[in-house]
Design a protein around this motif. Structure first.
Motif, PDB file in Angstrom:
ATOM      1  N   PRO A 161       0.759  -1.090   0.212  1.00 48.03           N
ATOM      2  CA  PRO A 161      -0.057  -0.011   0.042  1.00 48.03           C
ATOM      3  C   PRO A 161       0.906   1.472  -0.073  1.00 48.03           C
ATOM      4  O   PRO A 161       1.959   1.169   0.692  1.00 48.03           O
ATOM      5  CB  PRO A 161      -0.677  -0.143   1.489  1.00 48.03           C
ATOM      6  CG  PRO A 161       0.218  -0.761   2.057  1.00 48.03           C
ATOM      7  CD  PRO A 161       0.862  -2.000   1.306  1.00 48.03           C
ATOM      8  N   ARG A 219      -4.722   1.151   0.330  1.00 45.53           N
ATOM      9  CA  ARG A 219      -4.677   0.903  -0.896  1.00 45.53           C
ATOM     10  C   ARG A 219      -3.281   1.202  -1.664  1.00 45.53           C
ATOM     11  O   ARG A 219      -2.579   1.936  -1.378  1.00 45.53           O
ATOM     12  CB  ARG A 219      -5.762   2.125  -1.813  1.00 45.53           C
ATOM     13  CG  ARG A 219      -7.089   2.278  -0.986  1.00 45.53           C
ATOM     14  CD  ARG A 219      -7.904   3.225  -1.637  1.00 45.53           C
ATOM     15  NE  ARG A 219      -9.326   3.200  -1.244  1.00 45.53           N
ATOM     16  CZ  ARG A 219      -9.742   4.091  -0.161  1.00 45.53           C
ATOM     17  NH1 ARG A 219      -9.007   4.892   0.154  1.00 45.53           N
ATOM     18  NH2 ARG A 219     -11.111   3.903  -0.122  1.00 45.53           N
ATOM     19  N   LYS A 220      -3.393   0.531  -2.649  1.00 48.17           N
ATOM     20  CA  LYS A 220      -2.187   0.920  -3.811  1.00 48.17           C
ATOM     21  C   LYS A 220      -2.732   1.690  -4.694  1.00 48.17           C
ATOM     22  O   LYS A 220      -3.652   1.413  -5.471  1.00 48.17           O
ATOM     23  CB  LYS A 220      -1.889  -0.531  -4.329  1.00 48.17           C
ATOM     24  CG  LYS A 220      -0.761  -0.119  -5.585  1.00 48.17           C
ATOM     25  CD  LYS A 220       0.851   0.123  -4.828  1.00 48.17           C
ATOM     26  CE  LYS A 220       1.880   0.226  -5.906  1.00 48.17           C
ATOM     27  NZ  LYS A 220       1.937   1.674  -6.261  1.00 48.17           N
ATOM     28  N   ALA A 221      -2.478   3.052  -4.410  1.00 46.29           N
ATOM     29  CA  ALA A 221      -3.421   4.037  -5.331  1.00 46.29           C
ATOM     30  C   ALA A 221      -2.411   4.573  -6.806  1.00 46.29           C
ATOM     31  O   ALA A 221      -3.154   4.947  -7.573  1.00 46.29           O
ATOM     32  CB  ALA A 221      -3.542   5.137  -4.584  1.00 46.29           C
ATOM     33  N   GLU A 250      -8.136   4.586  -8.158  1.00 43.67           N
ATOM     34  CA  GLU A 250      -6.660   3.804  -8.054  1.00 43.67           C
ATOM     35  C   GLU A 250      -6.296   3.388  -9.393  1.00 43.67           C
ATOM     36  O   GLU A 250      -7.293   3.280 -10.136  1.00 43.67           O
ATOM     37  CB  GLU A 250      -6.893   2.923  -6.772  1.00 43.67           C
ATOM     38  CG  GLU A 250      -7.146   3.441  -5.450  1.00 43.67           C
ATOM     39  CD  GLU A 250      -8.608   3.691  -5.313  1.00 43.67           C
ATOM     40  OE1 GLU A 250      -9.698   3.035  -5.924  1.00 43.67           O
ATOM     41  OE2 GLU A 250      -9.048   4.446  -4.434  1.00 43.67           O
ATOM     42  N   SER A 262      -9.276  -2.906   5.027  1.00 38.50           N
ATOM     43  CA  SER A 262      -9.835  -1.745   5.897  1.00 38.50           C
ATOM     44  C   SER A 262      -9.943  -2.282   7.332  1.00 38.50           C
ATOM     45  O   SER A 262      -9.985  -3.409   7.608  1.00 38.50           O
ATOM     46  CB  SER A 262     -11.215  -1.580   5.493  1.00 38.50           C
ATOM     47  OG  SER A 262     -12.278  -2.340   5.427  1.00 38.50           O
ATOM     48  N   GLN A 313      -4.578  -5.013  -6.982  1.00 39.76           N
ATOM     49  CA  GLN A 313      -4.243  -5.109  -5.487  1.00 39.76           C
ATOM     50  C   GLN A 313      -5.542  -4.628  -4.694  1.00 39.76           C
ATOM     51  O   GLN A 313      -6.541  -4.318  -5.092  1.00 39.76           O
ATOM     52  CB  GLN A 313      -3.574  -3.821  -5.261  1.00 39.76           C
ATOM     53  CG  GLN A 313      -2.186  -3.924  -5.985  1.00 39.76           C
ATOM     54  CD  GLN A 313      -0.948  -4.259  -5.061  1.00 39.76           C
ATOM     55  OE1 GLN A 313      -1.131  -4.297  -3.871  1.00 39.76           O
ATOM     56  NE2 GLN A 313       0.178  -4.438  -5.695  1.00 39.76           N
ATOM     57  N   ARG A 372     -13.591  -5.717  -5.644  1.00 41.13           N
ATOM     58  CA  ARG A 372     -12.875  -4.541  -5.463  1.00 41.13           C
ATOM     59  C   ARG A 372     -13.569  -3.205  -5.944  1.00 41.13           C
ATOM     60  O   ARG A 372     -13.370  -2.093  -5.589  1.00 41.13           O
ATOM     61  CB  ARG A 372     -11.445  -4.667  -6.207  1.00 41.13           C
ATOM     62  CG  ARG A 372     -10.642  -3.533  -6.301  1.00 41.13           C
ATOM     63  CD  ARG A 372      -9.971  -3.345  -4.874  1.00 41.13           C
ATOM     64  NE  ARG A 372      -9.103  -2.018  -5.166  1.00 41.13           N
ATOM     65  CZ  ARG A 372      -9.668  -0.623  -5.390  1.00 41.13           C
ATOM     66  NH1 ARG A 372     -10.832  -0.460  -5.367  1.00 41.13           N
ATOM     67  NH2 ARG A 372      -8.793   0.045  -5.483  1.00 41.13           N
ATOM     68  N   ILE A 420      -8.027  -3.994  -1.205  1.00 40.06           N
ATOM     69  CA  ILE A 420      -8.145  -2.935  -0.499  1.00 40.06           C
ATOM     70  C   ILE A 420      -8.390  -3.481   1.062  1.00 40.06           C
ATOM     71  O   ILE A 420      -8.970  -4.718   1.505  1.00 40.06           O
ATOM     72  CB  ILE A 420      -9.387  -2.243  -0.542  1.00 40.06           C
ATOM     73  CG1 ILE A 420      -9.102  -1.125  -1.967  1.00 40.06           C
ATOM     74  CG2 ILE A 420      -9.710  -1.002   0.571  1.00 40.06           C
ATOM     75  CD1 ILE A 420     -10.483  -0.337  -2.346  1.00 40.06           C
ATOM     76  N   THR A 475      -8.021   2.814   5.833  1.00 34.10           N
ATOM     77  CA  THR A 475      -8.271   2.281   4.401  1.00 34.10           C
ATOM     78  C   THR A 475      -6.919   2.226   3.751  1.00 34.10           C
ATOM     79  O   THR A 475      -6.351   3.236   3.218  1.00 34.10           O
ATOM     80  CB  THR A 475      -9.261   2.683   3.535  1.00 34.10           C
ATOM     81  OG1 THR A 475     -10.649   3.111   4.230  1.00 34.10           O
ATOM     82  CG2 THR A 475      -9.609   1.919   2.343  1.00 34.10           C
ATOM     83  N   ASP A 504     -15.096   2.700  -4.894  1.00 38.73           N
ATOM     84  CA  ASP A 504     -13.576   3.218  -5.061  1.00 38.73           C
ATOM     85  C   ASP A 504     -13.046   3.205  -6.270  1.00 38.73           C
ATOM     86  O   ASP A 504     -12.705   1.835  -6.756  1.00 38.73           O
ATOM     87  CB  ASP A 504     -12.804   2.711  -3.753  1.00 38.73           C
ATOM     88  CG  ASP A 504     -13.225   2.632  -2.341  1.00 38.73           C
ATOM     89  OD1 ASP A 504     -14.263   3.259  -2.290  1.00 38.73           O
ATOM     90  OD2 ASP A 504     -12.546   2.293  -1.406  1.00 38.73           O
TER      91      ASP A 504
END
Ligand code: MD3
Ligand code: FE
Length: 216
Positions: free
Chosen positions: A117, A213-215, A139, A148, A144, A186, A146, A211, A136
């Motif tokens: 992340p 994430r890989k954004a 991203e 939470s 990948q 996802r 998420i 949360t 979401d």
């Protein structure tokens, strides 16, 4: 499958699969809850919680801040990830090591050994706050998952389908619960119902949600 919490050979959490692609790790964050809340407070001293405005002009009822290389923001211009906190002009605070380690371990337990992340959004809900159904989708990499993490007061999470009109299932979440969302879910619609009044020994009158994430 539910693991027995009181068998010392087993981990101190229980793994559930409420839907395909959803791995719920009940109490997974419990053993580090105090350090997680301390780390949230430290992030918030550098980048304060704020109520952001949506492109449509509504003020979000959950207060937010971020840490990591990228932070999620919304204002009248839209939703996006930024390297700097628009409120301070400085980079978002570094992601605390305890955050990253928890997220990576949870993803691993759920079958995502490569989770890396670069963004952590911290939502703070006070009684009356909620988050409507949304996806979401800001991203870059949807392969990948998420991750939470729920801390503090309990809430009912809504988890729907690929379309807004798909009837959501309700999932009660409490302190220490971690969920990993991967694969096709996802992109599914989700939200949280209005937080009820309460007092949590660690967080007082609020719920935090982290949360990961890989954004970028
Ligand atoms: C299911 N936050 O910040 S995290 C958000 O409790 C957000 O604060 C909620 O939704 C909260 O965007 C829920 C759980 C979550 C996050 C992403 C998902 C569930 C998801 C993506 C797809 C499906
Ligand atoms: Fe979301």
């Amino acid at each position: 499958m539910t693991l027995d919490l009181f068998d010392s050979d087993q981990p101190g959490y229980a793994q559930e699969a409420p839907a395909e692609g959803v791995v719920l790790l009940r109490r997974f964050a419990l053993e580090s809850d105090q350090s997680l809340v301390t780390a949230i407070e430290s992030v918030a001293r550098q980048s304060a919680f704020r109520h952001m405005e949506t492109p449509g002009g509504h003020v979000m009822s959950a207060a937010m801040t971020c840490c990591g290389e990228l932070g999620w923001v919304t204002d009248r211009r839209g939703y996006r990830y930024t390297q700097n906190d628009p409120q301070t002009g400085e980079p978002w605070p570094e992601m605390p090591r305890i955050f990253r380690e928890l997220a990576v371990r949870a993803a691993e337990a759920a079958g995502f050994p490569e989770f890396n992340p670069d963004a952590c959004l911290i939502n703070r809900y006070r009684p009356g706050a909620k988050m409507g159904l949304h996806q979401d989708r800001d991203e870059q990499d949807f392969s990948q998952p998420i991750v939470s993490v729920s801390l503090g007061l309990p809430v009912v999470f809504q988890f729907g389908g690929a379309r807004r009109s798909d009837r959501p299932m309700r999932l009660p979440l409490s302190h220490g619960d971690v969920i990993v969302w991967g694969g096709k879910v996802r992109r599914h619609y989700h939200g949280v119902l209005t937080l009820r009044r309460g007092a949590h020994p660690l967080t007082g009158d609020c719920r935090y949600n982290l949360t990961f994430r890989k954004a970028g």
